[in-house]
Motif scaffolding. Sequence first.
Motif, PDB file in Angstrom:
ATOM      1  N   CYS A 169       0.851  -1.190   0.000  1.00 21.21           N
ATOM      2  CA  CYS A 169       0.000   0.000   0.000  1.00 21.21           C
ATOM      3  C   CYS A 169       0.885   1.237   0.000  1.00 21.21           C
ATOM      4  O   CYS A 169       1.940   1.252   0.644  1.00 21.21           O
ATOM      5  CB  CYS A 169      -0.885   0.033   1.243  1.00 21.21           C
ATOM      6  N   VAL A 170       0.439   2.288  -0.687  1.00 19.16           N
ATOM      7  CA  VAL A 170       1.167   3.560  -0.697  1.00 19.16           C
ATOM      8  C   VAL A 170       0.311   4.605   0.013  1.00 19.16           C
ATOM      9  O   VAL A 170      -0.811   4.905  -0.427  1.00 19.16           O
ATOM     10  CB  VAL A 170       1.477   4.022  -2.140  1.00 19.16           C
ATOM     11  N   PHE A 171       0.832   5.119   1.109  1.00 16.37           N
ATOM     12  CA  PHE A 171       0.123   6.126   1.902  1.00 16.37           C
ATOM     13  C   PHE A 171       0.821   7.478   1.772  1.00 16.37           C
ATOM     14  O   PHE A 171       2.022   7.559   1.472  1.00 16.37           O
ATOM     15  CB  PHE A 171       0.108   5.729   3.385  1.00 16.37           C
ATOM     16  N   ASP A 172       0.076   8.545   2.015  1.00 16.30           N
ATOM     17  CA  ASP A 172       0.647   9.883   2.154  1.00 16.30           C
ATOM     18  C   ASP A 172       0.015  10.508   3.392  1.00 16.30           C
ATOM     19  O   ASP A 172      -0.952  11.269   3.304  1.00 16.30           O
ATOM     20  CB  ASP A 172       0.356  10.731   0.910  1.00 16.30           C
ATOM     21  N   CYS A 173       0.536  10.127   4.555  1.00 12.74           N
ATOM     22  CA  CYS A 173      -0.002  10.619   5.833  1.00 12.74           C
ATOM     23  C   CYS A 173       1.110  10.528   6.866  1.00 12.74           C
ATOM     24  O   CYS A 173       2.197  10.018   6.584  1.00 12.74           O
ATOM     25  CB  CYS A 173      -1.206   9.778   6.273  1.00 12.74           C
ATOM     26  N   GLN A 174       0.836  11.025   8.044  1.00 10.84           N
ATOM     27  CA  GLN A 174       1.801  10.873   9.128  1.00 10.84           C
ATOM     28  C   GLN A 174       1.978   9.380   9.415  1.00 10.84           C
ATOM     29  O   GLN A 174       0.995   8.643   9.463  1.00 10.84           O
ATOM     30  CB  GLN A 174       1.287  11.579  10.386  1.00 10.84           C
ATOM     31  N   MET A 175       3.234   8.958   9.583  1.00 11.91           N
ATOM     32  CA  MET A 175       3.438   7.537   9.847  1.00 11.91           C
ATOM     33  C   MET A 175       3.242   7.276  11.335  1.00 11.91           C
ATOM     34  O   MET A 175       4.194   7.236  12.117  1.00 11.91           O
ATOM     35  CB  MET A 175       4.831   7.086   9.407  1.00 11.91           C
ATOM     36  N   ASP A 176       1.993   7.133  11.737  1.00 13.36           N
ATOM     37  CA  ASP A 176       1.699   6.615  13.072  1.00 13.36           C
ATOM     38  C   ASP A 176       0.432   5.770  12.992  1.00 13.36           C
ATOM     39  O   ASP A 176      -0.348   5.863  12.034  1.00 13.36           O
ATOM     40  CB  ASP A 176       1.618   7.719  14.127  1.00 13.36           C
ATOM     41  N   TYR A 177       0.274   4.929  13.987  1.00 11.85           N
ATOM     42  CA  TYR A 177      -0.805   3.932  13.942  1.00 11.85           C
ATOM     43  C   TYR A 177      -2.173   4.583  13.811  1.00 11.85           C
ATOM     44  O   TYR A 177      -2.999   4.185  12.979  1.00 11.85           O
ATOM     45  CB  TYR A 177      -0.747   3.065  15.206  1.00 11.85           C
ATOM     46  N   ALA A 178      -2.433   5.620  14.626  1.00 16.85           N
ATOM     47  CA  ALA A 178      -3.757   6.238  14.625  1.00 16.85           C
ATOM     48  C   ALA A 178      -4.060   6.876  13.268  1.00 16.85           C
ATOM     49  O   ALA A 178      -5.199   6.805  12.779  1.00 16.85           O
ATOM     50  CB  ALA A 178      -3.842   7.280  15.739  1.00 16.85           C
ATOM     51  N   ALA A 179      -3.055   7.504  12.652  1.00 14.70           N
ATOM     52  CA  ALA A 179      -3.274   8.157  11.355  1.00 14.70           C
ATOM     53  C   ALA A 179      -3.597   7.115  10.286  1.00 14.70           C
ATOM     54  O   ALA A 179      -4.523   7.305   9.478  1.00 14.70           O
ATOM     55  CB  ALA A 179      -2.042   8.959  10.965  1.00 14.70           C
ATOM     56  N   ILE A 180      -2.863   6.020  10.278  1.00 13.35           N
ATOM     57  CA  ILE A 180      -3.115   4.961   9.282  1.00 13.35           C
ATOM     58  C   ILE A 180      -4.494   4.351   9.504  1.00 13.35           C
ATOM     59  O   ILE A 180      -5.253   4.111   8.555  1.00 13.35           O
ATOM     60  CB  ILE A 180      -2.005   3.896   9.364  1.00 13.35           C
ATOM     61  N   ARG A 181      -4.848   4.123  10.757  1.00 15.48           N
ATOM     62  CA  ARG A 181      -6.180   3.564  11.065  1.00 15.48           C
ATOM     63  C   ARG A 181      -7.276   4.507  10.579  1.00 15.48           C
ATOM     64  O   ARG A 181      -8.275   4.073   9.996  1.00 15.48           O
ATOM     65  CB  ARG A 181      -6.300   3.340  12.578  1.00 15.48           C
ATOM     66  N   ARG A 182      -7.078   5.808  10.793  1.00 11.90           N
ATOM     67  CA  ARG A 182      -8.088   6.797  10.369  1.00 11.90           C
ATOM     68  C   ARG A 182      -8.213   6.825   8.842  1.00 11.90           C
ATOM     69  O   ARG A 182      -9.311   6.909   8.290  1.00 11.90           O
ATOM     70  CB  ARG A 182      -7.701   8.179  10.904  1.00 11.90           C
ATOM     71  N   VAL A 183      -7.080   6.768   8.150  1.00 15.90           N
ATOM     72  CA  VAL A 183      -7.088   6.771   6.678  1.00 15.90           C
ATOM     73  C   VAL A 183      -7.869   5.568   6.147  1.00 15.90           C
ATOM     74  O   VAL A 183      -8.694   5.694   5.233  1.00 15.90           O
ATOM     75  CB  VAL A 183      -5.644   6.754   6.136  1.00 15.90           C
ATOM     76  N   LEU A 184      -7.628   4.388   6.734  1.00 15.04           N
ATOM     77  CA  LEU A 184      -8.327   3.186   6.283  1.00 15.04           C
ATOM     78  C   LEU A 184      -9.807   3.230   6.656  1.00 15.04           C
ATOM     79  O   LEU A 184     -10.669   2.864   5.851  1.00 15.04           O
ATOM     80  CB  LEU A 184      -7.662   1.938   6.869  1.00 15.04           C
ATOM     81  N   LYS A 185     -10.102   3.684   7.858  1.00 11.80           N
ATOM     82  CA  LYS A 185     -11.503   3.725   8.301  1.00 11.80           C
ATOM     83  C   LYS A 185     -12.311   4.694   7.451  1.00 11.80           C
ATOM     84  O   LYS A 185     -13.470   4.425   7.104  1.00 11.80           O
ATOM     85  CB  LYS A 185     -11.578   4.107   9.780  1.00 11.80           C
ATOM     86  N   ASP A 186     -11.710   5.849   7.113  1.00  5.63           N
ATOM     87  CA  ASP A 186     -12.414   6.867   6.312  1.00  5.63           C
ATOM     88  C   ASP A 186     -12.313   6.597   4.814  1.00  5.63           C
ATOM     89  O   ASP A 186     -12.902   7.334   4.020  1.00  5.63           O
ATOM     90  CB  ASP A 186     -11.834   8.258   6.607  1.00  5.63           C
ATOM     91  N   LYS A 187     -11.520   5.617   4.418  1.00  5.44           N
ATOM     92  CA  LYS A 187     -11.235   5.364   2.991  1.00  5.44           C
ATOM     93  C   LYS A 187     -10.860   6.684   2.315  1.00  5.44           C
ATOM     94  O   LYS A 187     -11.475   7.092   1.323  1.00  5.44           O
ATOM     95  CB  LYS A 187     -12.429   4.692   2.307  1.00  5.44           C
ATOM     96  N   ASP A 188      -9.836   7.288   2.875  1.00  2.00           N
ATOM     97  CA  ASP A 188      -9.411   8.635   2.482  1.00  2.00           C
ATOM     98  C   ASP A 188      -8.518   8.570   1.239  1.00  2.00           C
ATOM     99  O   ASP A 188      -7.333   8.259   1.325  1.00  2.00           O
ATOM    100  CB  ASP A 188      -8.675   9.276   3.661  1.00  2.00           C
ATOM    101  N   LYS A 189      -9.074   8.880   0.096  1.00  7.32           N
ATOM    102  CA  LYS A 189      -8.327   8.782  -1.165  1.00  7.32           C
ATOM    103  C   LYS A 189      -7.174   9.775  -1.251  1.00  7.32           C
ATOM    104  O   LYS A 189      -6.246   9.593  -2.035  1.00  7.32           O
ATOM    105  CB  LYS A 189      -9.260   9.028  -2.349  1.00  7.32           C
TER     106      LYS A 189
END
Length: 420
Positions: free
Chosen positions: A218-238
Amino acid sequence: MKFIADLHIHSKFSRATSRDMDLEHICEWAKFKGIELLGTGDFTHPGWLKELRFKLEPKGGGIYHYRGVNFIFSAEVCSIFTKDDKVRKVHTLLYAPSLEAAEEINSRLKVHADLAGDGRPIVPVYASRMAEMVLEASPEAMIIPAHIWTPHFSLFGANSGFDSVEDCFEEQTPNIFAMETGLSSDPAMNWRLSALDKYSLISCSDAHSPSRLGREACVFDCQMDYAAIRRVLKDKDKTRFLQTLEYFPQEGKYHYDGHRACNIRLSPAEAKKHKGLCPVCGKKITVGVLHRVEDLSDRAQGYVPENAIPFKSLVPLEEILSLALKVGTGTQKVNQEYHKLISHFGSEFNVLLEAPAGELTRVTSLTVAESILNMRAGKVHILPGYDGEFGTISFDEGKNEKKEEEKPAKGKGKKQMEMF
């Protein structure tokens, strides 16, 4: 912060896994690949957790690091239970926001499971009950069904799965917000089910050896921390979940239907024509991923949902080099060329995705450069995988057809090392 993550791997404590799946080799290969964040895998196993506790250093925000590679705590469990008079076998990925949360999850699971028996332990309770226990232990944990279409051990699997998320996870369904598509399907296949539109579709390697890291990612563009990644996945943040990097699904070993012992590979239409039986021996065939997708889909092929996360299909560099150089993977010739390219371009993903065509032809042979560029353009020919047999890739369509004609019959007793 843009980064590549592989959130599903296994340690040396899982069955059918390389003894080199230790932190030292995992970190070495993550750097070769260009992966910045890994799931630890197998945090449920006491031996692996002991190593993780001793070697990983906390960076804050649920991120830990070792030798320049970042980790979050991850595990995979196998729920085996009977529901509606049928034995169900479902694999699920678990993610914990900290070492302490992982330990608390283990304390709940070990009441029902032998966690020391395998890095991927069997938890003999309903998948919904397993999810409830995990969330009681850690409300911020993530529960993600693994390789959801694989015939054996998956949510939608033909042999022991379900037809809907709700049938499997019952009252815990609202706590499921992401799915792992697995090697034999890609996001486009999953877009054919409107029921999956609300879920983030992740892709991971499920690596059992270090060189297999990053087969999917997976390629993310967010802060690398657990809560941020969880929020991105939960919100399906494109805007923050940029894309997934995929196997060509035909290369996965359960894409088509078939019977491995008789070398029978069938499309879903061909399998239905034969009434689900092997045309050679008459035994029941293994129904593959494409067949299950077609059975459960409510959209035509090619439909793209509005909130779809994009993806790119890739061939691992070692396989490209093996085809171009006409020698096997793992040979000295492939290894030398692999490390020459990695040394020049920085990582395998840089070679596969970013290296300019002109620079490629300067660094490596024209044949290798053309193979990489053909892969980027999707100019590959694949005999689909089936019943545990990986698909066969070629940059020459005629070569694959000849290989299929010359394929010898197999003995029925050949051991299948991996079932998923």
